[in-house]
Each structure stands twice: as structure tokens, then as C-alpha cells.
Design an enzyme around this catalytic site. Structure first.
Site, PDB file in Angstrom:
ATOM      1  N   ASN A   1     -10.303  -0.617   1.365  1.00  0.00           N
ATOM      2  CA  ASN A   1      -8.860  -0.415   1.280  1.00  0.00           C
ATOM      3  C   ASN A   1      -8.415  -0.836  -0.117  1.00  0.00           C
ATOM      4  O   ASN A   1      -8.377  -2.019  -0.427  1.00  0.00           O
ATOM      5  CB  ASN A   1      -8.156  -1.244   2.356  1.00  0.00           C
ATOM      6  CG  ASN A   1      -6.642  -1.096   2.330  1.00  0.00           C
ATOM      7  OD1 ASN A   1      -6.063  -0.646   1.355  1.00  0.00           O
ATOM      8  ND2 ASN A   1      -5.997  -1.502   3.414  1.00  0.00           N
TER       9      ASN A   1
ATOM     10  N   HIS B   1      -3.463   7.159   2.972  1.00  0.00           N
ATOM     11  CA  HIS B   1      -3.804   5.772   2.673  1.00  0.00           C
ATOM     12  C   HIS B   1      -5.176   5.451   3.255  1.00  0.00           C
ATOM     13  O   HIS B   1      -5.425   5.657   4.447  1.00  0.00           O
ATOM     14  CB  HIS B   1      -2.729   4.869   3.272  1.00  0.00           C
ATOM     15  CG  HIS B   1      -3.022   3.411   3.184  1.00  0.00           C
ATOM     16  ND1 HIS B   1      -3.599   2.826   2.073  1.00  0.00           N
ATOM     17  CD2 HIS B   1      -2.813   2.408   4.078  1.00  0.00           C
ATOM     18  CE1 HIS B   1      -3.731   1.526   2.290  1.00  0.00           C
ATOM     19  NE2 HIS B   1      -3.271   1.254   3.489  1.00  0.00           N
TER      20      HIS B   1
ATOM     21  N   CYS C   1       0.806  -1.222   0.000  1.00  0.00           N
ATOM     22  CA  CYS C   1       0.000   0.000   0.000  1.00  0.00           C
ATOM     23  C   CYS C   1       0.838   1.271   0.000  1.00  0.00           C
ATOM     24  O   CYS C   1       0.314   2.351  -0.299  1.00  0.00           O
ATOM     25  CB  CYS C   1      -0.946  -0.001   1.196  1.00  0.00           C
ATOM     26  SG  CYS C   1      -2.053  -1.435   1.245  1.00  0.00           S
TER      27      CYS C   1
END
Length: 344
Positions: free
Chosen positions: A300, A270, A131
Site C-alpha cells: 500500500n 487505490h 491515501c
């Protein structure tokens, strides 16, 4: 606030770059299939209330069978280039940030470059920071743009976590969504625009990993049968690391730029978990309205997450010339990082 004041030994902080650049266009591609929390309760031991309370996520997208990460990248690339008023022929580099590549070889960036027709572009893949790969990709693009021969870089961040999530895994199953995002970075005449500073860190951990499929544990009937090609994640370890490292990293980066968190206009973070976002903003003393949230409807989305927040702001006209902003993320490994920028 209780932020760490000294730079950790496992962190690298750097100053800005002299050649100004700007984000000239952005786009997001979302697969059409929507999976709600209620849908997940049919196969996972969970409830809508539990998912919302623990993550803030209400739905996410799933990529259709037969399609791959490169397909999502291509779908995001076209609108981003049009928003920037450019064509693939004008690209000097294509960078793909993803831990869910199409296949081990050839590279996903090369697949995308070829499909776009960006014949003269350099092709780079940023893969194993998960990520946080998007942070690495933009930092690479920023340095490429310091070269006189490079004026335009397409950064693509895309992950298809549904392909590496074990069926029945409640922890990973509720979090992740599939998506791609694109940002076109170009040189600009606006003095002071571009990268003001950065802060990157890393610390080896196997608490988020995909164990099989590499040279240490090659694919075999046994690894497939034991599910070692799926993502394994310790949620507590992610929480502890993210809630410590993200505020530290953001503080370090903005201080290096001669600023304080309160001076930053936008925080494109994020999109992992609403509780991590809320904790980070409280630690920084920053109002929530400065940090767009997309995870509630997208989940996510891995490397794409902070770019979906950036796109949210740009398409609503909220990112204005002269504004300061940070891009910040944490990924498996662990890798974390923050870029502090001024919009051109």
C-alpha cells in the site's frame, strides 16, 4: 450486486469540465530496498501465508535513511516530464499529494518546485486526505487547467509510511510500502477528453490516525514515549468503509458521466488490499483485467497507489485515446473519491 442507489448525504457529486486535458506522461519511483514478507517474519508475529491471504502483498519498498518524500517526488518527476516532452520551466503548477511531508514547514511542494527549477509554477500541497489525496490533487489540477493561463500541471503522489509505522506493529507493518508517482496533465485539442464527472465524500473518523504532532497534541517527550506519532489503524473499520464507499463512489461518478461501470475501460484504484479490490470489482460487475494490480510487489503506497496502476497501463500502451477510466481511492479521515475521465 448490492450497490447503494441513492446519493449519500456526505457525498458531493459533480459534472465534468469543458476544457479538455490529458495525461501526457507518467512515472514511478521505487526505492531500491526491497522488504519481503519473509523479512517481516523476523520482527513481526506473522507469516508469509497470512500476509498474502489477508492483503495480497508479497513485498514492498523502503526509503533509505537520510532521504525524504521530496527526494522520491523528484526522482519520479524527471521521467514523467521527459515522457511528456516537457521541461520544468514549462510547468504552471506543481501539486504534491502526501501525508508524509518532509517537515511541517516549508511545504514539500515548494521544496520540489525549487529543486526542479520550475520557477514560475504555482506550488500546492494536498496533505490530510491520506491515501485519497491523489484524487483531490487531480481534481485540483483539472480545475486549474480550465484557466487560460494554465496549460501544464505536474501532479506528484508520494508517501513514506515506513517513517510513521510503529516498530512491531503487525497491522500497519505488513501493509505499507514507500513510493512516488507522477502524472503530467496538459491541455489537449481532443474534444471530450478530460474530466467527465467526479464523486467525493467524507465522514469523520479517528479509526485511522496519527494523534500527535499537531496543535491539539504537540510533540513532547511523553507523546514520543507513548508512540503517538505513529500511525494507528483499525483494520476492520478500513475494510467496512472501503468495501462500502469505493463501489458507491465509482457508481455515482460514472452515472453522473452518463455511463455505467461496464462502460469504463480502466479502473485505476487505490492499491490498499487485494481483497478490497476484488470486492469492489465484484460489486461493480467488472472483470479483474480492467483494474491493474501493483500492490503485490509494492504494498500500500498511499496516495501513490492509484498512480502506480495508471503508470502500469500507460507504459504498456493499454491506455488509448478515447478510453474511459476512473481514478478512485479512500484514505484516513475518512475521505474517499472517484474521478471519471476520458483519455485524450
Amino acid at each position: 450486486m448490492t450497490l447503494t442507489r441513492e446519493l449519500p448525504a456526505d457525498t458531493h457529486t459533480g459534472a465534468g469540465l469543458p476544457v479538455p486535458f490529458t495525461v501526457a506522461g507518467t512515472a514511478v519511483h521505487l526505492p531500491p530496498t526491497v522488504v519481503t514478507n519473509e523479512d517481516l517474519t523476523r520482527t513481526l508475529d506473522t507469516t508469509d501465508e497470512w500476509i498474502v491471504a489477508r492483503t495480497g502483498i508479497r513485498q514492498r519498498r523502503r526509503l533509505d535513511p537520510g532521504l525524504a518524500t521530496s527526494d522520491m517526488c523528484l526522482a519520479a518527476a524527471g521521467p514523467a516530464l521527459r515522457a511528456a516532452g516537457l521541461t520544468p520551466a514549462g510547468l504552471d503548477a506543481v501539486i504534491v499529494a502526501s501525508y508524509t511531508h518532509d517537515q511541517p514547514l516549508p511545504s514539500t511542494s515548494l521544496i520540489v518546485k525549487d529543486a526542479l527549477g520550475a520557477r514560475r509554477a504555482l506550488a500546492f500541497d494536498v496533505t490530510q486526505a491520506a491515501c485519497a489525496s491523489g484524487v483531490h490533487a487531480v481534481l485540483l489540477a483539472a480545475h486549474l487547467l480550465q484557466n487560460p493561463s494554465v496549460t501544464t500541471v505536474l501532479v506528484l503522489a508520494a508517501d513514506c509510511a515506513s517513517r510513521v509505522t510503529r516498530p512491531g506493529d503487525r497491522t500497519a507493518g505488513v501493509f505499507f510500502g514507500d513510493a512516488a508517482a507522477a502524472a503530467v496533465l496538459t491541455r489537449t485539442e481532443a474534444a471530450g477528453a478530460g474530466l467527465l464527472s467526479h464523486d467525493l465524500g467524507s465522514q469523520l473518523s479517528y479509526q485511522v490516525q496519527i494523534a500527535a504532532g499537531g496543535s491539539r497534541l504537540p510533540a513532547s517527550p511523553d507523546t514520543v514515549a507513548s508512540g503517538e506519532h505513529y500511525l494507528a489503524m483499525d483494520g476492520r473499520a478500513v475494510w467496512d468503509t472501503a468495501t462500502t464507499r469505493l463501489p458507491q463512489s465509482i457508481t455515482n461518478a460514472v452515472r453522473r458521466a452518463g455511463l455505467a461501470p461496464a462502460d469504463i475501460d480502466h479502473f485505476f484504484l487505490h492499491q490498499a488490499n487485494i481483497n478490497i479490490l476484488d470486492h469492489t470489482l465484484r460489486e461493480l460487475g467488472v472483470p479483474a483485467e480492467r483494474a491493474p494490480v501493483t500492490l503485490d510487489t509494492l504494498g500500500n503506497t498511499g496516495a501513490a497507489g492509484m498512480f502506480t496502476a495508471l503508470h502500469h497501463a500507460t507504459t504498456r500502451g493499454r491506455l488509448r485515446p478515447g478510453d474511459t477510466y476512473v481514478l478512485s481511492a479512500i484514505g484516513a479521515g475518512f475521505h474517499w473519491g472517484t474521478l471519471c475521465l476520458r483519455h485524450g
